[in-house]
Design a protein around this motif. Structure first.
Motif, PDB file in Angstrom:
ATOM      1  N   VAL A  23      77.204 -20.325 -14.362  1.00 29.61           N
ATOM      2  CA  VAL A  23      78.433 -19.758 -13.809  1.00 29.61           C
ATOM      3  C   VAL A  23      78.236 -18.272 -13.540  1.00 29.61           C
ATOM      4  N   ALA A  24      77.464 -17.587 -14.389  1.00 28.91           N
ATOM      5  CA  ALA A  24      77.201 -16.161 -14.169  1.00 28.91           C
ATOM      6  C   ALA A  24      76.441 -15.944 -12.865  1.00 28.91           C
ATOM      7  N   GLU A  25      75.496 -16.806 -12.561  1.00 32.15           N
ATOM      8  CA  GLU A  25      74.756 -16.679 -11.303  1.00 32.15           C
ATOM      9  C   GLU A  25      75.666 -16.933 -10.103  1.00 32.15           C
ATOM     10  N   ILE A  26      76.555 -17.910 -10.250  1.00 32.01           N
ATOM     11  CA  ILE A  26      77.509 -18.169  -9.172  1.00 32.01           C
ATOM     12  C   ILE A  26      78.415 -16.964  -8.973  1.00 32.01           C
ATOM     13  N   ALA A  27      78.854 -16.348 -10.079  1.00 35.80           N
ATOM     14  CA  ALA A  27      79.741 -15.183  -9.995  1.00 35.80           C
ATOM     15  C   ALA A  27      79.038 -14.006  -9.334  1.00 35.80           C
ATOM     16  N   GLN A  28      77.761 -13.828  -9.645  1.00 34.36           N
ATOM     17  CA  GLN A  28      77.014 -12.736  -9.013  1.00 34.36           C
ATOM     18  C   GLN A  28      77.012 -12.884  -7.493  1.00 34.36           C
ATOM     19  N   ILE A  29      76.814 -14.102  -7.038  1.00 31.32           N
ATOM     20  CA  ILE A  29      76.820 -14.351  -5.597  1.00 31.32           C
ATOM     21  C   ILE A  29      78.217 -14.135  -5.019  1.00 31.32           C
ATOM     22  N   ALA A  30      79.231 -14.641  -5.737  1.00 29.53           N
ATOM     23  CA  ALA A  30      80.604 -14.562  -5.233  1.00 29.53           C
ATOM     24  C   ALA A  30      81.066 -13.119  -5.072  1.00 29.53           C
ATOM     25  N   TYR A  31      80.635 -12.247  -5.983  1.00 30.21           N
ATOM     26  CA  TYR A  31      81.118 -10.869  -5.946  1.00 30.21           C
ATOM     27  C   TYR A  31      80.194  -9.915  -5.161  1.00 30.21           C
ATOM     28  N   PHE A  32      78.885 -10.136  -5.258  1.00 29.13           N
ATOM     29  CA  PHE A  32      77.950  -9.122  -4.775  1.00 29.13           C
ATOM     30  C   PHE A  32      77.077  -9.558  -3.601  1.00 29.13           C
ATOM     31  N   GLN A  33      77.123 -10.841  -3.258  1.00 28.30           N
ATOM     32  CA  GLN A  33      76.318 -11.324  -2.132  1.00 28.30           C
ATOM     33  C   GLN A  33      77.183 -12.135  -1.165  1.00 28.30           C
ATOM     34  N   PRO A  34      78.178 -11.507  -0.572  1.00 29.10           N
ATOM     35  CA  PRO A  34      79.080 -12.276   0.310  1.00 29.10           C
ATOM     36  C   PRO A  34      78.364 -12.947   1.476  1.00 29.10           C
ATOM     37  N   ASP A  35      77.248 -12.385   1.903  1.00 29.88           N
ATOM     38  CA  ASP A  35      76.519 -12.995   3.020  1.00 29.88           C
ATOM     39  C   ASP A  35      75.843 -14.304   2.611  1.00 29.88           C
ATOM     40  N   ALA A  36      75.686 -14.503   1.299  1.00 29.17           N
ATOM     41  CA  ALA A  36      75.028 -15.727   0.817  1.00 29.17           C
ATOM     42  C   ALA A  36      76.026 -16.855   0.563  1.00 29.17           C
ATOM     43  N   LEU A  37      77.307 -16.578   0.778  1.00 30.85           N
ATOM     44  CA  LEU A  37      78.319 -17.601   0.529  1.00 30.85           C
ATOM     45  C   LEU A  37      78.347 -18.630   1.659  1.00 30.85           C
ATOM     46  N   PRO A  38      78.704 -19.857   1.351  1.00 29.28           N
ATOM     47  CA  PRO A  38      78.830 -20.860   2.417  1.00 29.28           C
ATOM     48  C   PRO A  38      79.966 -20.489   3.358  1.00 29.28           C
ATOM     49  N   PRO A  39      79.881 -20.887   4.600  1.00 28.33           N
ATOM     50  CA  PRO A  39      80.921 -20.556   5.582  1.00 28.33           C
ATOM     51  C   PRO A  39      82.307 -20.964   5.103  1.00 28.33           C
TER      52      PRO A  39
END
Length: 789
Positions: A600-616
């Motif tokens: 969940v921490a890895e998912i949160a890192q993406i959700a907050y700090f890597q918006p370009d890596a989020l699914p459309p």
């Protein structure tokens, strides 16, 4: 037995939850048991002032004048407020729980023109510390013109004096069911009719922490901050904004720990209003902490009532009809509007029995005593009247009380069943099943054999039961929704925000358990923020046995949004289908491929700090708010209480031997919490049956305002409570039902019936509470005189 009801277990057919249903240790215990809790009296503000009330020493009198000059001359006194200072500032005064359009009874902050009970607040003294304020109270001179009080509510409707001039015959309000004459043919033609008038004494919630409030006005920004001992911080906020005419966002209410409420702290009472009104007139925060004498004298009473109850039976004991004319004492200033609850008492009188025809009337009567206030299971008298009457009926018909109940109790297969007094439709309850379960736990037949042997030896044992249905989580009032906000932080830790109102019911632990399961995370990674209206979503707080089921709905509604977002992110990163992602143990894993996953921490890192890596189409961040609506008019729960005791007819001493509660509150979120709620309510009910009495003399003076006079059960008198659980899911989220009030409902009639059963050889019938040693001796002697006469 219902298909999903299992004794001492969990509902079959339900998916196993990791935490819900488990005996998880309470998360709040660490701070509370080590003295690190924060109660209102722990709050300290810069330059804080202290308030104390001048209270009436008379039950009824005109106020001819108030002289505060000596008090104001005392060094350290800042102000003395009277009705003319505070009462005109009231803008609106109504409670969210009842609504604006309820025809409420009078409730001035300070007494105007006339005092109406001993303890009526007449003036508010504010000083540098509590000691100076207490001294100054004694210096305020009030000129009273005594008036004849109305003390006995039973005769109040015939009294010349009126508690409130606008209420003829001292009647605060009345409700009724179908015309009683419609049932006359049934009662006139019935082979057996049993009728008794049953009286219950006044007693009180008596929380460990008395009422209290700190109010701080910030003139520059026009904001009022309140620290309150309350069960409903958002109710306090709404009430205060209306009372003062402030925008709601200019009022902040903070509730930390509350040492018991039991209904007394659901709504702001008159003293709370005074503190709110005075705060804007003072240069610093003001604190008011009620002492124990004030609590017993002025915080409100409950239970003072009687009912003329009657039942018609066929020759075999089948109940043909039931009716009750109910009258309750509402004191001088009841809170909230009492007429609705009085009506519920009449409507619920048929209880969990197969009764087709019934009616009721209810009357609320003013008296010059402290006002009626909410108390755990405020409709409790319906069970007292019904269950005591059933035992009396069984003995008169020569039946065992258990057999009479078996013949008439509803079972699961009888549902749905319409309450004949219009209280709604019973669903998802197991009255007969819990009854039989409780008797099996006791081994009822073995007890009857033991009782017979004991009587041959000159010892008097008894057994009593009470079966009831309880309305919980009403979906038809103004508090039928509950909100939650959940934020998964960038670290993967979880904060869940709910309104709170926890006053011993462990809603903190409940929320943490529910959230951990809903998100598939470790319970140690979940924290809950409650009780601060500045950051938590609106919620109804703790009342009406609603907290568990409503909060469960709010958490589920909100968590579903985050689960969808997390599984979408995980599926995108792991190149898997969304439907193949499982959230469990703080990880999102691909089903069938344990090595393919992310925390969940890895998912949160993406959700907050890597918006370009989020699914459309997936928004950044992991925060959501949701609101749950209770869709059913009512969620019903039920239980049977079984009490055995030994009574000494010479001294009147009652010793409780065993106490069993067989409960069906649906699946249990935490059995420890459920059993704690049952135990607390049961002890209060035992106290009401045997010990507690908020008594007045004939002049309206309270005579039980200390713990030397007002008796409470202690650990010595309270038996070990045995628990039996059946679990029939209700119609709400998770199948959860309410459980907070049932113990206080079921205990008094079970104890009364046990004592009456023990004294049955003497021909004693008990129709008046409390059952004190003195009253038992008098009943036995009276019965013996009747026999010898």
């Amino acid at each position: 037995m219902s298909p999903l009801a299992q004794p001492n277990g969990t509902a079959t057919g339900a998916a196993a939850a990791r935490y819900s249903g488990a005996r998880v240790s309470r998360v709040e215990d660490a701070r509370l048991l080590t003295g690190r809790g924060t109660f209102v009296d722990d709050v300290v503000r810069p330059g804080m002032l202290h308030a104390c009330f001048v209270r009436s020493p008379l039950a009824r009198a005109r106020i001819l004048g108030i002289d505060a000059s000596e008090a104001l001359a005392l060094d350290g006194v800042h102000a003395v407020f009277t009705a003319e200072d505070l009462n005109p500032d009231v803008r609106e005064q109504w409670y969210t729980l009842t609504g604006k359009d309820v025809p409420d009874t009078p409730r001035p902050p300070l007494a105007e023109d006339e005092v109406r009970f001993v303890g009526d607040p007449v003036a508010l003294v504010v000083a540098e510390d509590r000691y100076i304020a207490e001294d100054a109270v004694e210096l305020v001179s009030v000129d009273y013109d005594p008036l004849p009080p109305v003390v006995d509510y039973v005769t109040a409707r015939d009294a010349e004096a009126l508690v409130h001039a606008g209420y003829p015959r001292n009647v605060a309000g009345e409700t009724a069911g179908r015309p009683a004459a419609e049932l006359d043919p049934i009662f006139d033609g019935a082979p057996v009719v049993v009728r008794e008038t049953i009286y219950q004494q006044a007693y009180a919630p008596v929380p460990m922490e008395t009422r209290g409030m700190v109010a701080e006005w910030s003139a520059p920004d026009g904001e009022l901050t309140i620290w309150a001992a309350t069960q409903s911080p958002h109710e306090v906020r709404l009430f205060c904004s209306r009372l003062l005419g402030l925008p709601e966002h200019r009022v902040r209410v903070v509730m930390r720990d509350t040492g018991g409420g039991f209904g007394q702290k659901v709504m702001p009472l008159r003293e709370d209003m005074c503190v709110m009104l005075a705060a804007r007139k003072l240069p610093a925060a003001v604190k008011w902490i009620e002492d124990r004498r004030e609590n017993l004298m002025s915080a409100g009473k409950s239970r003072h009532e009687h009912g003329d109850a009657r039942m018609a039976f066929d020759a075999d004991g089948t109940i043909l009809a039931a009716a009750m004319d109910f009258v309750q004492d509402v004191g001088a200033y009841p809170t909230p509007w009492p007429v609705g609850t009085a009506g519920v008492i009449g409507m619920l009188f048929p209880g969990p029995y197969r009764i087709a025809d019934a009616t009721f009337s209810s009357t609320c009567v003013f008296s010059n005593t402290t006002g009626r206030a909410a108390y755990r299971g405020p409709w409790q008298f319906e069970s007292v009247a019904r269950e005591v009457l059933l035992d009396i009926a069984a003995r008169r018909m020569g039946m065992d009380p258990a057999d009479l109940r078996r013949k008439n109790l509803l079972k699961f297969d009888d549902l749905p069943f319409s309450n004949p007094n219009g209280m709604g439709v019973y669903t998802d309850v197991t009255p007969l099943e819990t009854f039989e379960h409780g008797l099996t736990m006791l081994d009822y037949d073995a007890f009857r054999r033991e009782q017979k042997r004991a009587r041959e030896q000159g010892r008097f044992l008894g057994v009593g039961t009470c079966s009831y249905v309880e309305p919980t989580t009403a979906g038809m009032n103004l508090l039928s929704t509950e909100g939650a906000t959940i934020r998964i932080e960038p670290s993967g830790k979880v904060n869940v925000y709910v309104s709170g109102g926890s006053s011993g019911n462990s809603i903190e632990t409940t929320v943490v358990q529910l959230t951990a399961d809903a998100l598939g995370v470790d319970i140690a990674d979940v924290n809950t923020v409650q009780g601060d209206t500045a950051v938590t979503p609106f919620g109804g707080g703790t009342s009406g046995s609603r907290s568990g089921s409503m909060t469960a709905g709010a958490v589920a509604e909100t968590a579903s949004v985050l689960r969808e977002r997390m599984t979408a992110i995980a599926a995108h990163c792991l190149e898997a289908a969304v439907g193949d992602i499982d959230l469990i143990g703080g990880r999102a894993a691909v089903r069938g491929v344990p090595s393919a996953g992310m925390s969940v921490a890895e998912i949160a890192q993406i959700a907050y700090f890597q918006p370009d890596a989020l699914p459309p189409g997936t928004p950044p961040g992991l925060e959501a708010s949701g609101r749950y609506r209770a869709r059913e008019p009512m969620i019903w729960t039920n239980a049977t209480h079984v009490c055995t005791c030994e009574v000494d007819p010479v001294t009147g001493a009652v010793t409780i031997l065993r106490y069993i509660v067989s409960e069906d509150c649906g699946p249990m979120i935490n059995p420890n919490v459920v059993e704690g709620q049952i135990a607390g309510g049961t002890v209060q009910g035992i106290g009401g049956a045997l010990y507690e009495h908020l008594a007045y003399d004939e002049d309206g003076n309270p005579v039980t305002t200390t713990f030397m006079d007002y008796l409470l059960p202690t650990a010595v008198e309270v038996p070990a409570i045995e628990y039996g659980h059946l679990e029939t899911p209700g119609p709400g989220e998770g199948g959860y039902k309410g459980v907070g009030e049932g113990g206080a409902i079921g205990a008094p009639p079970a104890v009364v019936n046990a004592v009456a059963d023990a004294l049955a050889p003497f021909g004693v019938e008990i129709t008046r509470l409390p059952i004190t040693p003195e009253s038992i001796v008098a009943l036995v002697r009276g019965a013996q005189r009747t026999v010898t006469g």
